[in-house]
Enzyme design. Sequence first.
Site, mmCIF file in Angstrom:
data_model
loop_
_atom_site.group_PDB
_atom_site.id
_atom_site.type_symbol
_atom_site.label_atom_id
_atom_site.label_comp_id
_atom_site.label_asym_id
_atom_site.label_seq_id
_atom_site.Cartn_x
_atom_site.Cartn_y
_atom_site.Cartn_z
ATOM 1 N N LYS A 13 -43.627 -27.203 38.215
ATOM 2 C CA LYS A 13 -44.136 -26.111 39.063
ATOM 3 C C LYS A 13 -43.639 -26.257 40.508
ATOM 4 O O LYS A 13 -43.249 -25.282 41.123
ATOM 5 C CB LYS A 13 -45.682 -26.081 39.062
ATOM 6 C CG LYS A 13 -46.296 -25.827 37.694
ATOM 7 C CD LYS A 13 -47.796 -25.619 37.789
ATOM 8 C CE LYS A 13 -48.575 -26.840 38.259
ATOM 9 N NZ LYS A 13 -48.488 -28.011 37.352
ATOM 10 N N ARG A 90 -56.684 -23.599 39.145
ATOM 11 C CA ARG A 90 -56.677 -24.575 38.056
ATOM 12 C C ARG A 90 -57.925 -24.469 37.202
ATOM 13 O O ARG A 90 -58.083 -25.240 36.251
ATOM 14 C CB ARG A 90 -56.602 -25.974 38.642
ATOM 15 C CG ARG A 90 -55.221 -26.630 38.543
ATOM 16 C CD ARG A 90 -55.321 -27.952 39.239
ATOM 17 N NE ARG A 90 -54.391 -28.937 38.830
ATOM 18 C CZ ARG A 90 -53.328 -29.288 39.579
ATOM 19 N NH1 ARG A 90 -53.050 -28.670 40.689
ATOM 20 N NH2 ARG A 90 -52.561 -30.273 39.171
ATOM 21 N N ARG A 129 -41.377 -40.295 37.409
ATOM 22 C CA ARG A 129 -41.159 -39.553 38.656
ATOM 23 C C ARG A 129 -41.286 -40.470 39.873
ATOM 24 O O ARG A 129 -42.171 -41.315 39.936
ATOM 25 C CB ARG A 129 -42.190 -38.423 38.759
ATOM 26 C CG ARG A 129 -42.096 -37.654 40.063
ATOM 27 C CD ARG A 129 -42.734 -36.314 39.965
ATOM 28 N NE ARG A 129 -44.192 -36.372 39.871
ATOM 29 C CZ ARG A 129 -44.958 -35.290 39.786
ATOM 30 N NH1 ARG A 129 -44.412 -34.090 39.738
ATOM 31 N NH2 ARG A 129 -46.263 -35.409 39.712
ATOM 32 N N ARG A 162 -46.288 -41.854 42.848
ATOM 33 C CA ARG A 162 -47.631 -41.370 43.170
ATOM 34 C C ARG A 162 -48.649 -42.141 42.333
ATOM 35 O O ARG A 162 -48.425 -42.399 41.158
ATOM 36 C CB ARG A 162 -47.743 -39.876 42.833
ATOM 37 C CG ARG A 162 -47.200 -38.978 43.912
ATOM 38 C CD ARG A 162 -47.081 -37.531 43.471
ATOM 39 N NE ARG A 162 -48.236 -37.000 42.746
ATOM 40 C CZ ARG A 162 -48.330 -35.726 42.347
ATOM 41 N NH1 ARG A 162 -47.367 -34.870 42.611
ATOM 42 N NH2 ARG A 162 -49.381 -35.303 41.685
ATOM 43 N N ARG A 173 -55.034 -36.491 33.519
ATOM 44 C CA ARG A 173 -54.606 -35.204 34.087
ATOM 45 C C ARG A 173 -54.236 -34.210 32.977
ATOM 46 O O ARG A 173 -54.532 -33.012 33.098
ATOM 47 C CB ARG A 173 -53.407 -35.418 35.027
ATOM 48 C CG ARG A 173 -53.793 -36.147 36.299
ATOM 49 C CD ARG A 173 -52.593 -36.660 37.061
ATOM 50 N NE ARG A 173 -51.766 -35.601 37.616
ATOM 51 C CZ ARG A 173 -50.489 -35.741 37.947
ATOM 52 N NH1 ARG A 173 -49.874 -36.893 37.742
ATOM 53 N NH2 ARG A 173 -49.822 -34.743 38.459
#
Length: 220
Positions: A13, A90, A129, A162, A173
């Site tokens: 996104k 969300r 990531r 992160r 998540r």
Amino acid sequence: MRLVLLGPPGAGKGTQANQLSQHWQIVHISTGDLFRYHLAHNTELGQSAKEYMQSGRLVPDNITEAMLKDRIAQPDVLESQGFVLDGFPRTVPQGLALDALLAARHERLDRVVLIEVPTDALVQRLVGRRTCSVCKANYHVQYHPPHVEGICDLCGGSLIQRDDDQLETVKVRLAVYHEETEPLVSFYRQAGLLATVDGNQDPVSVTAATIQAVKGGSHD
Ligand code: AMP
């Protein structure tokens, strides 16, 4: 142009919102980035969001909605041709709150694009990531490594993982996405706003498909 990008964590996104904001000259608004800014600056808002973010859960709607309301009232948003929302709404209550905020300004969403990616690919993307601590550019240890390990190609900042990209948090998540965010898919489908794109291809192809979907080429 007022757009929402919907999709699980790791769907791309942020990357796509960046492209769309350049394409249409609209403001990219990421509630995750806003929260991370508050966290890094240890503001009151950052302190209230901290625990939720670190555990991979959603920050309560009232806090998130107030932050978004404030952001879309900023001059750069009011003066631009619109915005692309990445990470908001969300939950269905957040979707309703967004409708109300826009209705009060005699505005409405033009399109909601759902970026679909299979779960195993999402997990691989998220745990690999690495994010630039300065300019927030994203890399991937396998698919998109930087030229020099640990250093951002764009600004020379150091790359970090992160906290919420650790495997255990990623699992939370994804579960939260299925329970709390996925109901927005039928919410926006019923509103006639939803378009779906295949996010399991290279980013350039996803951008092309997304622009096509926004222009009306691929309704869901
Ligand atoms: P993201 O970068 O979009 O994955 O967001 C990182 C984290 O920020 C999420 O896991 C949540 O804890 C929080 N967050 C971001 N956007 C929202 C939202 N719309 N509602 C609640 N929490 C959010």
